[in-house]
Design an enzyme around this catalytic site. Structure first.
Site, PDB file in Angstrom:
ATOM      1  N   SER A  57      71.742  53.741  60.075  1.00 48.91           N
ATOM      2  CA  SER A  57      70.518  54.259  59.445  1.00 48.91           C
ATOM      3  C   SER A  57      70.746  55.526  58.633  1.00 48.91           C
ATOM      4  CB  SER A  57      69.443  54.507  60.493  1.00 48.91           C
ATOM      5  OG  SER A  57      69.833  55.549  61.356  1.00 48.91           O
ATOM      6  N   HIS A  96      68.479  61.492  62.488  1.00 48.14           N
ATOM      7  CA  HIS A  96      67.793  61.270  61.211  1.00 48.14           C
ATOM      8  C   HIS A  96      67.530  62.589  60.501  1.00 48.14           C
ATOM      9  CE1 HIS A  96      66.120  56.947  62.016  1.00 48.14           C
ATOM     10  NE2 HIS A  96      67.433  56.972  61.803  1.00 48.14           N
ATOM     11  N   ASP A 123      59.915  57.508  60.314  1.00 48.44           N
ATOM     12  CA  ASP A 123      60.210  57.105  61.693  1.00 48.44           C
ATOM     13  C   ASP A 123      58.987  56.960  62.588  1.00 48.44           C
ATOM     14  OD1 ASP A 123      62.907  57.058  61.146  1.00 48.44           O
ATOM     15  OD2 ASP A 123      63.303  59.042  61.959  1.00 48.44           O
TER      16      ASP A 123
END
Length: 180
Positions: A57, A96, A123
């Site tokens: 990701s 992230h 998210d």
């Protein structure tokens, strides 16, 4: 008899004193590792100073198997920083990028919204049910450095536990049969 016979003979000839010495040595190694881990926690201010990237990701910046070094300071979290966070109800931390920071005027607390660089949306679907923002207590640390590919050892041992057991067994056999 060969290697296996020699190993069996070596195990049979172990004396209690030698076995205790090896057990104490193993205990010292494990204790040293725990002390180093706790020292890193104190120095970095993070509950987990090192994490492995488990998904794609964050590509192309971080690839699956990269190891990230974390640090958590009192400085405010800014958009663009890469953070590692825990979500209520999930055990595995997520790596992230912060895309939005919202400061509450009444309390001064900061809410954070994150997104994986390689993901299409933010998210909010990963957060706990009904949660729209992350608070500071969710964040484990900021990424301050990384080692590429080194984390693959952890990934392989997690995904293929038989390899982990073979490695532990081989190391245990090596400790038992060593003539130190």
């Amino acid at each position: 008899m060969g290697w296996i016979g020699d190993t069996v003979d070596s195990i049979k000839s172990i004396q209690i004193r030698q076995l205790l010495t090896q057990a104490v040595s193993l205990g010292m190694i494990v204790t040293s590792a725990l002390i180093i881990w706790k020292a890193l926690m104190c120095i970095t201010g993070s509950e987990s100073p090192v994490v492995v990237v488990l998904s794609g990701s964050m590509e192309p910046g971080f690839k699956r198997g990269d190891i990230l070094f974390l640090h958590m300071s009192k400085d405010p979290i800014r958009a663009g920083e890469i953070v590692v966070f825990n979500v209520d109800g999930r055990e595995i931390p997520i790596v992230h990028r912060v895309i939005k920071v919202h400061e509450r005027q009444d309390t001064g607390e900061v809410d954070v919204l994150t997104k994986g660089d390689n993901n299409y949306g933010d998210d909010r679907l990963l957060y706990a049910q009904g949660q729209l923002w992350l608070q500071r207590h969710h964040i484990m640390g900021r990424a301050v450095g990384f080692l590429p590919y080194v984390g693959w050892v952890t990934i392989v041992m997690t995904e293929k536990p038989i390899i982990k057991y073979i490695l532990i067994g081989a190391l245990g056999l090596l400790v038992i049969t060593s003539k130190d």
